[in-house]
Design a protein around this motif. Structure first.
Motif, PDB file in Angstrom:
ATOM      1  N   GLN A   1       0.846  -1.191   0.000  1.00  0.00           N
ATOM      2  CA  GLN A   1       0.000   0.000   0.000  1.00  0.00           C
ATOM      3  C   GLN A   1       0.883   1.242   0.000  1.00  0.00           C
ATOM      4  OE1 GLN A   1      -2.889  -0.006   3.094  1.00  0.00           O
ATOM      5  NE2 GLN A   1      -3.899  -1.830   2.346  1.00  0.00           N
ATOM      6  N   GLY A   2       1.871   1.274  -0.858  1.00  0.00           N
ATOM      7  CA  GLY A   2       2.829   2.367  -0.866  1.00  0.00           C
ATOM      8  C   GLY A   2       4.191   1.859  -0.452  1.00  0.00           C
ATOM      9  N   ALA A   3       5.183   2.715  -0.624  1.00  0.00           N
ATOM     10  CA  ALA A   3       6.557   2.316  -0.346  1.00  0.00           C
ATOM     11  C   ALA A   3       6.720   1.845   1.085  1.00  0.00           C
ATOM     12  CB  ALA A   3       7.487   3.497  -0.616  1.00  0.00           C
ATOM     13  N   ASP A   4       7.331   0.657   1.229  1.00  0.00           N
ATOM     14  CA  ASP A   4       7.721   0.113   2.525  1.00  0.00           C
ATOM     15  C   ASP A   4       6.542  -0.274   3.415  1.00  0.00           C
ATOM     16  OD1 ASP A   4       9.279   1.057   5.560  1.00  0.00           O
ATOM     17  OD2 ASP A   4       9.860  -0.628   4.308  1.00  0.00           O
ATOM     18  N   VAL A   5       5.333  -0.288   2.901  1.00  0.00           N
ATOM     19  CA  VAL A   5       4.193  -0.692   3.717  1.00  0.00           C
ATOM     20  C   VAL A   5       3.686  -2.038   3.219  1.00  0.00           C
ATOM     21  CG1 VAL A   5       1.849  -0.162   4.446  1.00  0.00           C
ATOM     22  CG2 VAL A   5       3.530   1.666   4.258  1.00  0.00           C
ATOM     23  N   GLN A   6       3.885  -3.063   4.057  1.00  0.00           N
ATOM     24  CA  GLN A   6       3.410  -4.404   3.740  1.00  0.00           C
ATOM     25  C   GLN A   6       2.815  -4.965   5.020  1.00  0.00           C
ATOM     26  OE1 GLN A   6       6.206  -6.880   1.702  1.00  0.00           O
ATOM     27  NE2 GLN A   6       4.990  -8.737   1.980  1.00  0.00           N
ATOM     28  N   PRO A   7       1.514  -4.876   5.188  1.00  0.00           N
ATOM     29  CA  PRO A   7       0.916  -5.238   6.474  1.00  0.00           C
ATOM     30  C   PRO A   7       1.017  -6.714   6.834  1.00  0.00           C
ATOM     31  CG  PRO A   7      -0.551  -3.837   5.191  1.00  0.00           C
ATOM     32  CD  PRO A   7       0.544  -4.275   4.279  1.00  0.00           C
TER      33      PRO A   7
ATOM     34  N   LEU B   1       1.107 -13.931   8.459  1.00  0.00           N
ATOM     35  CA  LEU B   1       2.003 -13.332   9.434  1.00  0.00           C
ATOM     36  C   LEU B   1       1.947 -11.815   9.296  1.00  0.00           C
ATOM     37  CD1 LEU B   1       3.536 -15.966   7.929  1.00  0.00           C
ATOM     38  CD2 LEU B   1       5.098 -15.593   9.827  1.00  0.00           C
ATOM     39  N   SER B   2       1.875 -11.117  10.410  1.00  0.00           N
ATOM     40  CA  SER B   2       1.967  -9.663  10.373  1.00  0.00           C
ATOM     41  C   SER B   2       3.348  -9.261   9.890  1.00  0.00           C
ATOM     42  CB  SER B   2       1.724  -9.079  11.767  1.00  0.00           C
ATOM     43  OG  SER B   2       2.800  -9.410  12.635  1.00  0.00           O
TER      44      SER B   2
ATOM     45  N   HIS C   1      -3.093  -2.248  10.587  1.00  0.00           N
ATOM     46  CA  HIS C   1      -3.952  -3.104  11.402  1.00  0.00           C
ATOM     47  C   HIS C   1      -5.150  -3.620  10.606  1.00  0.00           C
ATOM     48  CE1 HIS C   1      -6.765  -4.051  14.733  1.00  0.00           C
ATOM     49  NE2 HIS C   1      -5.721  -4.072  15.543  1.00  0.00           N
ATOM     50  N   ARG C   2      -5.881  -2.725   9.969  1.00  0.00           N
ATOM     51  CA  ARG C   2      -7.090  -3.139   9.241  1.00  0.00           C
ATOM     52  C   ARG C   2      -6.791  -3.991   8.012  1.00  0.00           C
ATOM     53  NH1 ARG C   2      -9.815   2.759  10.378  1.00  0.00           N
ATOM     54  NH2 ARG C   2     -10.712   2.220  12.422  1.00  0.00           N
ATOM     55  N   PRO C   3      -5.760  -3.676   7.218  1.00  0.00           N
ATOM     56  CA  PRO C   3      -5.436  -4.580   6.099  1.00  0.00           C
ATOM     57  C   PRO C   3      -5.052  -5.987   6.558  1.00  0.00           C
ATOM     58  CG  PRO C   3      -4.457  -2.430   5.735  1.00  0.00           C
ATOM     59  CD  PRO C   3      -5.003  -2.413   7.135  1.00  0.00           C
ATOM     60  N   TYR C   4      -4.326  -6.081   7.665  1.00  0.00           N
ATOM     61  CA  TYR C   4      -3.971  -7.407   8.199  1.00  0.00           C
ATOM     62  C   TYR C   4      -5.231  -8.192   8.531  1.00  0.00           C
ATOM     63  CZ  TYR C   4      -2.340 -10.938  11.522  1.00  0.00           C
ATOM     64  OH  TYR C   4      -2.114 -12.123  12.185  1.00  0.00           O
ATOM     65  N   HIS C   5      -6.156  -7.563   9.226  1.00  0.00           N
ATOM     66  CA  HIS C   5      -7.370  -8.277   9.634  1.00  0.00           C
ATOM     67  C   HIS C   5      -8.285  -8.568   8.446  1.00  0.00           C
ATOM     68  CE1 HIS C   5      -6.891  -8.711  13.914  1.00  0.00           C
ATOM     69  NE2 HIS C   5      -6.305  -7.518  13.913  1.00  0.00           N
ATOM     70  N   ALA C   6      -8.291  -7.718   7.456  1.00  0.00           N
ATOM     71  CA  ALA C   6      -9.084  -7.989   6.264  1.00  0.00           C
ATOM     72  C   ALA C   6      -8.570  -9.226   5.539  1.00  0.00           C
ATOM     73  CB  ALA C   6      -9.068  -6.778   5.333  1.00  0.00           C
ATOM     74  N   GLU C   7      -7.249  -9.357   5.451  1.00  0.00           N
ATOM     75  CA  GLU C   7      -6.672 -10.534   4.798  1.00  0.00           C
ATOM     76  C   GLU C   7      -6.890 -11.781   5.633  1.00  0.00           C
ATOM     77  OE1 GLU C   7      -4.453 -12.687   1.801  1.00  0.00           O
ATOM     78  OE2 GLU C   7      -5.786 -10.948   1.906  1.00  0.00           O
ATOM     79  N   LEU C   8      -6.750 -11.687   6.941  1.00  0.00           N
ATOM     80  CA  LEU C   8      -7.019 -12.841   7.805  1.00  0.00           C
ATOM     81  C   LEU C   8      -8.463 -13.295   7.626  1.00  0.00           C
ATOM     82  CD1 LEU C   8      -5.891 -13.025  11.560  1.00  0.00           C
ATOM     83  CD2 LEU C   8      -7.689 -14.410  10.573  1.00  0.00           C
ATOM     84  N   ALA C   9      -9.387 -12.354   7.593  1.00  0.00           N
ATOM     85  CA  ALA C   9     -10.799 -12.694   7.401  1.00  0.00           C
ATOM     86  C   ALA C   9     -11.024 -13.372   6.052  1.00  0.00           C
ATOM     87  CB  ALA C   9     -11.657 -11.438   7.515  1.00  0.00           C
TER      88      ALA C   9
END
Length: 250
Positions: free
Chosen positions: A3-9, A75-76, A123-131
């Protein structure tokens, strides 16, 4: 996913696998994205290597368990000190300012706007993928992998090799797992030790208890899984025990 440079939830390991078991690792890494205070929370590198920043050894154990069980793992990919994915959005410990004696300078003056930014960024992208991963099957079983420090806040040494955490709302898989682990004569197994397993709004509550999925949370003492070899050995030992416990409650 980026979601942009260096952001990988998050990282997903073994996504194409079709096991009903989904391995989660909420505290997999101590990484601080550049988008958060320039990638530095203001604490020493030694502290960033401690349990306060991530669950030491848990990522390697989680991926090795996923391989042994032919399961998918999520994994986060951000430190729990940036924002804790195993806390509800309204939890006061969502962004920690002090943890196990260490002040977190970059968090001392975090306001509601910054918390919201970190929620949306990580936080929200991690939980969206887990769901999404959990919803692939109607019979998904969530196995959360964590580790704990042998000593916290200067207290006595913790004797457990493994702790199984569970909520009173649904202890079926955890109790089956505890029974199988306690049949191992050389292990000290904690039942809701070193922590109580019910935390409203946490990842298990959100993705298992509120959706009726079988679940358990495994905590391994982190001095036992400090190397890749140790993580692989523990995964090889735990995998058939987990599979047996899942079969017990199926």
């Amino acid at each position: 996913m980026r979601q942009g440079a260096d952001v990988q939830p998050f990282t997903v390991h073994g996504e194409s696998r079709n096991s009903r078991i989904l391995i989660t690792c909420d505290h997999a890494t101590n990484r601080v994205p550049e988008a958060v205070n320039g990638g530095d929370l203001g604490i020493a590198a030694a502290d960033m290597g401690r349990h306060i920043a991530f669950d030491v050894g848990a990522a390697g154990l989680a991926t090795a368990l996923a391989d042994a069980l032919e399961a998918t793992a999520i994994l986060s990919d951000f430190s729990r000190l940036v924002i804790d994915p195993n806390r509800g959005e309204d939890d006061p410990t969502l962004v920690m300012r002090l943890y196990d004696g260490t002040v977190i300078p970059a968090n001392r003056h975090v306001d509601a706007a910054e918390v919201a930014r970190r929620l949306n960024l990580l936080h929200r992208p991690y939980h969206a993928e887990l769901a999404r991963l959990a919803a692939r099957r109607t019979d998904t079983v969530i196995v959360a992998v964590h580790s704990f420090t042998p000593r916290l806040n200067g207290r006595g040494l913790r004797p457990w090799h493994v702790g199984i955490l569970h909520s009173h709302c649904d202890s079926r898989l955890s109790l089956a797992l505890i029974a199988r682990l306690r049949a191992e004569p050389d292990l000290v197994i904690g039942d809701n030790e070193p922590y109580d397993g019910h935390l409203p709004g946490d990842a298990i509550d959100r993705h298992a208890l509120q959706t009726g999925r079988h679940n358990t949370l495994i905590e391994v003492r982190n001095d036992l899984i400090g190397t890749a070899e140790a993580q692989a050995a523990w995964a090889a030992r735990l995998a058939p025990i987990i599979a047996g416990a899942v079969a017990d409650i199926a």
